[in-house]
Design a protein around this motif. Structure first.
Motif, PDB file in Angstrom:
ATOM      1  N   GLN A  21       1.893   9.384   5.022  1.00 12.46           N
ATOM      2  CA  GLN A  21       0.831   8.380   4.984  1.00 12.46           C
ATOM      3  C   GLN A  21       1.438   7.004   4.703  1.00 12.46           C
ATOM      4  O   GLN A  21       2.420   6.890   3.974  1.00 12.46           O
ATOM      5  CB  GLN A  21      -0.133   8.770   3.859  1.00 12.46           C
ATOM      6  CG  GLN A  21      -1.397   8.003   3.785  1.00 12.46           C
ATOM      7  CD  GLN A  21      -2.330   8.634   2.743  1.00 12.46           C
ATOM      8  OE1 GLN A  21      -1.894   9.153   1.734  1.00 12.46           O
ATOM      9  NE2 GLN A  21      -3.603   8.569   3.015  1.00 12.46           N
ATOM     10  N   THR A  22       0.850   5.968   5.298  1.00 13.00           N
ATOM     11  CA  THR A  22       1.338   4.619   4.976  1.00 13.00           C
ATOM     12  C   THR A  22       0.784   4.185   3.623  1.00 13.00           C
ATOM     13  O   THR A  22      -0.284   4.631   3.196  1.00 13.00           O
ATOM     14  CB  THR A  22       0.940   3.578   6.041  1.00 13.00           C
ATOM     15  OG1 THR A  22      -0.465   3.393   6.020  1.00 13.00           O
ATOM     16  CG2 THR A  22       1.434   3.969   7.420  1.00 13.00           C
ATOM     17  N   SER A  25      -2.663   2.471   4.107  1.00 13.97           N
ATOM     18  CA  SER A  25      -3.811   3.359   4.322  1.00 13.97           C
ATOM     19  C   SER A  25      -4.269   3.984   3.010  1.00 13.97           C
ATOM     20  O   SER A  25      -5.466   4.113   2.757  1.00 13.97           O
ATOM     21  CB  SER A  25      -3.503   4.431   5.369  1.00 13.97           C
ATOM     22  OG  SER A  25      -2.502   5.313   4.924  1.00 13.97           O
ATOM     23  N   ARG A  26      -3.324   4.311   2.149  1.00 14.49           N
ATOM     24  CA  ARG A  26      -3.682   4.879   0.841  1.00 14.49           C
ATOM     25  C   ARG A  26      -4.328   3.821  -0.044  1.00 14.49           C
ATOM     26  O   ARG A  26      -5.289   4.125  -0.770  1.00 14.49           O
ATOM     27  CB  ARG A  26      -2.447   5.467   0.177  1.00 14.49           C
ATOM     28  CG  ARG A  26      -2.750   6.260  -1.032  1.00 14.49           C
ATOM     29  CD  ARG A  26      -3.428   7.579  -0.664  1.00 14.49           C
ATOM     30  NE  ARG A  26      -3.709   8.278  -1.892  1.00 14.49           N
ATOM     31  CZ  ARG A  26      -4.910   8.718  -2.240  1.00 14.49           C
ATOM     32  NH1 ARG A  26      -5.930   8.588  -1.425  1.00 14.49           N
ATOM     33  NH2 ARG A  26      -5.078   9.312  -3.380  1.00 14.49           N
ATOM     34  N   ILE A  28      -6.178   1.354   0.957  1.00 16.76           N
ATOM     35  CA  ILE A  28      -7.543   1.200   1.464  1.00 16.76           C
ATOM     36  C   ILE A  28      -8.418   2.350   0.966  1.00 16.76           C
ATOM     37  O   ILE A  28      -9.532   2.134   0.490  1.00 16.76           O
ATOM     38  CB  ILE A  28      -7.536   1.095   3.004  1.00 16.76           C
ATOM     39  CG1 ILE A  28      -6.891  -0.226   3.424  1.00 16.76           C
ATOM     40  CG2 ILE A  28      -8.954   1.219   3.560  1.00 16.76           C
ATOM     41  CD1 ILE A  28      -6.593  -0.332   4.906  1.00 16.76           C
ATOM     42  N   GLU A  29      -7.898   3.582   1.018  1.00 17.96           N
ATOM     43  CA  GLU A  29      -8.650   4.743   0.530  1.00 17.96           C
ATOM     44  C   GLU A  29      -8.993   4.617  -0.953  1.00 17.96           C
ATOM     45  O   GLU A  29     -10.062   5.034  -1.385  1.00 17.96           O
ATOM     46  CB  GLU A  29      -7.848   6.031   0.738  1.00 17.96           C
ATOM     47  CG  GLU A  29      -7.768   6.489   2.163  1.00 17.96           C
ATOM     48  CD  GLU A  29      -6.868   7.701   2.322  1.00 17.96           C
ATOM     49  OE1 GLU A  29      -6.358   8.254   1.316  1.00 17.96           O
ATOM     50  OE2 GLU A  29      -6.667   8.109   3.477  1.00 17.96           O
ATOM     51  N   TYR A  36      -3.630  -7.514   4.344  1.00 18.45           N
ATOM     52  CA  TYR A  36      -3.105  -7.078   5.636  1.00 18.45           C
ATOM     53  C   TYR A  36      -3.848  -7.816   6.739  1.00 18.45           C
ATOM     54  O   TYR A  36      -4.876  -8.429   6.512  1.00 18.45           O
ATOM     55  CB  TYR A  36      -3.222  -5.564   5.830  1.00 18.45           C
ATOM     56  CG  TYR A  36      -4.622  -5.031   5.957  1.00 18.45           C
ATOM     57  CD1 TYR A  36      -5.204  -4.863   7.216  1.00 18.45           C
ATOM     58  CD2 TYR A  36      -5.364  -4.691   4.838  1.00 18.45           C
ATOM     59  CE1 TYR A  36      -6.496  -4.366   7.333  1.00 18.45           C
ATOM     60  CE2 TYR A  36      -6.654  -4.191   4.944  1.00 18.45           C
ATOM     61  CZ  TYR A  36      -7.208  -4.030   6.198  1.00 18.45           C
ATOM     62  OH  TYR A  36      -8.478  -3.537   6.320  1.00 18.45           O
ATOM     63  N   ARG A  39      -1.805  -4.726  11.133  1.00 19.10           N
ATOM     64  CA  ARG A  39      -1.610  -3.278  10.952  1.00 19.10           C
ATOM     65  C   ARG A  39      -0.639  -2.659  11.956  1.00 19.10           C
ATOM     66  O   ARG A  39      -0.640  -1.448  12.154  1.00 19.10           O
ATOM     67  CB  ARG A  39      -2.941  -2.533  10.967  1.00 19.10           C
ATOM     68  CG  ARG A  39      -3.808  -2.909   9.787  1.00 19.10           C
ATOM     69  CD  ARG A  39      -5.061  -2.107   9.732  1.00 19.10           C
ATOM     70  NE  ARG A  39      -4.721  -0.768   9.234  1.00 19.10           N
ATOM     71  CZ  ARG A  39      -5.605   0.055   8.731  1.00 19.10           C
ATOM     72  NH1 ARG A  39      -6.869  -0.286   8.655  1.00 19.10           N
ATOM     73  NH2 ARG A  39      -5.237   1.241   8.311  1.00 19.10           N
ATOM     74  N   CYS A  75       1.747  -1.618   5.895  1.00 16.51           N
ATOM     75  CA  CYS A  75       1.014  -1.018   7.018  1.00 16.51           C
ATOM     76  C   CYS A  75       1.867  -0.012   7.776  1.00 16.51           C
ATOM     77  O   CYS A  75       1.337   0.828   8.497  1.00 16.51           O
ATOM     78  CB  CYS A  75       0.492  -2.095   7.964  1.00 16.51           C
ATOM     79  SG  CYS A  75       1.764  -2.942   8.942  1.00 16.51           S
ATOM     80  N   ARG A  78       6.237   4.275   4.725  1.00 17.68           N
ATOM     81  CA  ARG A  78       5.901   5.577   4.150  1.00 17.68           C
ATOM     82  C   ARG A  78       6.936   5.855   3.064  1.00 17.68           C
ATOM     83  O   ARG A  78       8.145   5.716   3.305  1.00 17.68           O
ATOM     84  CB  ARG A  78       5.950   6.663   5.220  1.00 17.68           C
ATOM     85  CG  ARG A  78       4.952   6.409   6.333  1.00 17.68           C
ATOM     86  CD  ARG A  78       5.146   7.382   7.501  1.00 17.68           C
ATOM     87  NE  ARG A  78       4.417   6.948   8.669  1.00 17.68           N
ATOM     88  CZ  ARG A  78       3.123   7.185   8.897  1.00 17.68           C
ATOM     89  NH1 ARG A  78       2.420   7.853   8.018  1.00 17.68           N
ATOM     90  NH2 ARG A  78       2.541   6.751   9.997  1.00 17.68           N
TER      91      ARG A  78
END
Length: 111
Positions: A21-22, A25-26, A28-29, A36, A39, A75, A78
């Motif tokens: 996972q980037t 993205s984590r 944002i979750e 950003y 992306r 973005c 990892r």
């Protein structure tokens, strides 16, 4: 699948991110306000200085090879280990345009 701890220095924010996972993205979750724009690894808005740890970011086209060792584009990045990142730190190829208050631009030498 390995999971690593990503700590953002200067804040009380720490997240767990899998190596699949980037970091963005984590964020944002988890509702973490990580800056950003594109992306796709080009604009450098999501840049963070790597203080400790390692990332893989083969699609981070906006960074030179040397910059990719010291900076993460969240973005694309990892984690490959636990990390300490300093958000809002930009690589040396980025300069602030003194004629505009909030503009960030690439050095003319990179164009």
């Amino acid at each position: 699948m390995a999971t690593y701890t990503v700590e953002f220095v200067g804040t009380s924010e720490t997240i767990e991110v899998s190596d699949k996972q980037t970091i963005l993205s984590r964020c944002i979750e988890e509702g973490i306000a990580q800056e950003y724009s594109c992306r796709v690894g080009m604009c450098l808005a999501c840049s963070a200085e790597i203080l400790e740890g390692e990332v893989t970011q083969p699609a981070a086209r906006g960074l030179t090879d040397e910059e990719a060792e010291r900076f993460a584009l969240t973005c694309m990045a990892r984690p490959q280990s636990d990390l300490k990142l300093d958000r809002g730190k930009y690589p040396p190829s980025i300069t602030v345009d003194e004629n505009a208050t909030d503009t960030v631009s690439r050095n003319a030498a990179d164009d």
